[in-house]
Enzyme design. Structure first.
Site, PDB file in Angstrom:
ATOM      1  N   TYR A  74     -15.009   5.238   7.428  1.00 38.99           N
ATOM      2  CA  TYR A  74     -13.569   5.223   7.711  1.00 38.99           C
ATOM      3  C   TYR A  74     -13.293   5.815   9.096  1.00 38.99           C
ATOM      4  O   TYR A  74     -12.537   5.255   9.887  1.00 38.99           O
ATOM      5  CB  TYR A  74     -12.877   6.051   6.619  1.00 38.99           C
ATOM      6  CG  TYR A  74     -11.380   6.194   6.722  1.00 38.99           C
ATOM      7  CD1 TYR A  74     -10.541   5.117   6.455  1.00 38.99           C
ATOM      8  CD2 TYR A  74     -10.801   7.427   7.018  1.00 38.99           C
ATOM      9  CE1 TYR A  74      -9.159   5.275   6.500  1.00 38.99           C
ATOM     10  CE2 TYR A  74      -9.429   7.585   7.067  1.00 38.99           C
ATOM     11  CZ  TYR A  74      -8.614   6.503   6.802  1.00 38.99           C
ATOM     12  OH  TYR A  74      -7.251   6.665   6.843  1.00 38.99           O
TER      13      TYR A  74
ATOM     14  N   ARG B 161      -1.923  -8.759  -2.307  1.00 36.06           N
ATOM     15  CA  ARG B 161      -1.392  -8.830  -3.683  1.00 36.06           C
ATOM     16  C   ARG B 161       0.099  -9.108  -3.623  1.00 36.06           C
ATOM     17  O   ARG B 161       0.784  -8.617  -2.738  1.00 36.06           O
ATOM     18  CB  ARG B 161      -1.524  -7.479  -4.409  1.00 36.06           C
ATOM     19  CG  ARG B 161      -2.884  -6.889  -4.452  1.00 36.06           C
ATOM     20  CD  ARG B 161      -2.796  -5.424  -4.853  1.00 36.06           C
ATOM     21  NE  ARG B 161      -2.465  -4.569  -3.699  1.00 36.06           N
ATOM     22  CZ  ARG B 161      -2.121  -3.294  -3.781  1.00 36.06           C
ATOM     23  NH1 ARG B 161      -1.969  -2.713  -4.949  1.00 36.06           N
ATOM     24  NH2 ARG B 161      -1.871  -2.593  -2.692  1.00 36.06           N
TER      25      ARG B 161
ATOM     26  N   GLY C  28       0.814  -1.216   0.000  1.00 36.48           N
ATOM     27  CA  GLY C  28       0.000   0.000   0.000  1.00 36.48           C
ATOM     28  C   GLY C  28       0.846   1.263   0.000  1.00 36.48           C
ATOM     29  O   GLY C  28       2.077   1.220  -0.085  1.00 36.48           O
ATOM     30  N   GLN C  29       0.147   2.402   0.139  1.00 34.99           N
ATOM     31  CA  GLN C  29       0.821   3.699   0.023  1.00 34.99           C
ATOM     32  C   GLN C  29       1.914   3.855   1.081  1.00 34.99           C
ATOM     33  O   GLN C  29       3.034   4.249   0.779  1.00 34.99           O
ATOM     34  CB  GLN C  29      -0.203   4.839   0.167  1.00 34.99           C
ATOM     35  CG  GLN C  29       0.391   6.189  -0.176  1.00 34.99           C
ATOM     36  CD  GLN C  29      -0.352   7.347   0.471  1.00 34.99           C
ATOM     37  OE1 GLN C  29      -1.208   7.161   1.335  1.00 34.99           O
ATOM     38  NE2 GLN C  29      -0.022   8.552   0.057  1.00 34.99           N
TER      39      GLN C  29
END
Ligand code: SER
Length: 316
Positions: free
Chosen positions: A138, A36, A11-12
């Site tokens: 979120y 992934r 991820g980021q």
């Protein structure tokens, strides 16, 4: 921290965190995991769906981890499009990670966010301890997560630590589905097209930080003397607060022909307006000497230089 396992490693934040930790703690002492497979891997990697509690526990045990950094989560705008999935992934993944940390006695880090605040939170100099009634899924996940991390510390003695990140800006891995991401997109578009159409309206202030400062904050907090931490989880940290016109002006100082216009996305604008303008990070400064290095212009100079280099590589 000697043997660190990371979830959400592609991820980021995760993708850069893995590299930084491998440099500081040794390649083989950092196990990257993600749902992934990465296109290339600089060290140990395992596929892991954070919903799979058993596999998470087994991987951490086999690796001999002493630290777990749980980075896998859905960001604000994406979570809003699929709130049930967001709840299951963000909360289920966190519970599995906390249970792994409890059973194996691991030091634990997970990020919270400015998204843990809501429209009734004081908007300016938002205190460390204040009203938190977020209106996004979120945000609901982040508040619940902050409380869960506190709970695992007070009830089970797990050494949980965390920060409330502002919008993070990086030139390596693009973020996926955040509200603050306009402040990343704008640099890419500046280099590629010399123009940016912002989905966030002029005058909308949010806290931001350049990725190198965010990564250093994680290491500094994890290495800090636990005895001196009063808050442990969910420390407010920030490096700068700006609105789209200010980041545009900063880019213009380097690229005078750069232009910006606005086509506001109501969904993300509504989220942005529910978040603080500027948070107060004095507790992080006092308890573990947090200090960001990059201000807006220093970040702009570095972002534009790195993205131009990338563009040249792409073109050649
Ligand atoms: N950058 C995140 C988002 O915009 C906030 O933590 O969703």
């Amino acid at each position: 921290m000697k043997k660190i396992m990371i979830t959400g490693a592609c991820g980021q934040i995760g993708s850069e965190l893995v590299e930084k930790l491998r440099k500081e703690y040794g390649t083989d002492n950092v196990l990257a995991t993600d749902i992934r497979k990465p296109t290339s891997s600089s060290g140990p990697f395992e596929v892991l769906d954070v919903m799979d509690a058993e596999r998470m526990y087994e991987l951490a045990k086999q690796f001999g981890a002493d630290t777990l950094m749980h980075m896998a989560a859905l960001l604000s705008a994406t979570a809003e499009k699929n709130p049930v999935f967001a709840w299951n992934l963000n909360m289920g993944g966190l519970m599995n990670a906390l249970e792994t940390a409890r059973k194996l006695d691991l030091q634990f880090f997970t990020p919270s966010s400015i998204g843990a605040f809501g429209p009734t939170t004081p908007k300016d100099n938002t205190p460390q301890d204040t009203l938190q009634r977020p209106t996004t899924m979120y945000g609901v996940n982040k508040v619940a997560g902050e409380l869960l991390c506190d709970y695992y510390y007070t009830h089970f003695g797990v050494d949980t630590r965390g920060v409330r990140f502002p919008g993070l800006i990086s030139n390596v891995t693009p973020p996926g589905g955040g509200t603050t991401d306009y402040a990343v997109d704008i640099y890419y578009k500046a280099v590629e097209e010399g123009h940016y159409t912002s989905y966030i309206a002029e005058g909308t202030y949010m806290d931001m930080m350049y990725m190198p400062d965010a990564l250093q904050a994680i290491v500094d907090l994890m290495e800090a003397d636990g005895e001196k931490l009063i808050h442990r989880n969910a420390f407010n940290i920030t490096a700068m607060s700006f609105a789209p016109e200010h980041i545009a002006a900063s880019i213009k100082r380097v690229m005078p022909t750069f232009t910006i216009d606005y086509d506001v996305d109501v969904a993300r604008q509504t989220i942005a307006e529910s978040w603080p303008n500027k948070i107060d990070d004095q507790a992080a400064k006092d308890e573990w000497q947090f200090q960001a290095q990059y201000d807006l212009d220093a970040m702009t100079a570095d972002m534009l230089e790195k993205l131009r280099q990338k563009n040249i590589k792409h073109a050649s």
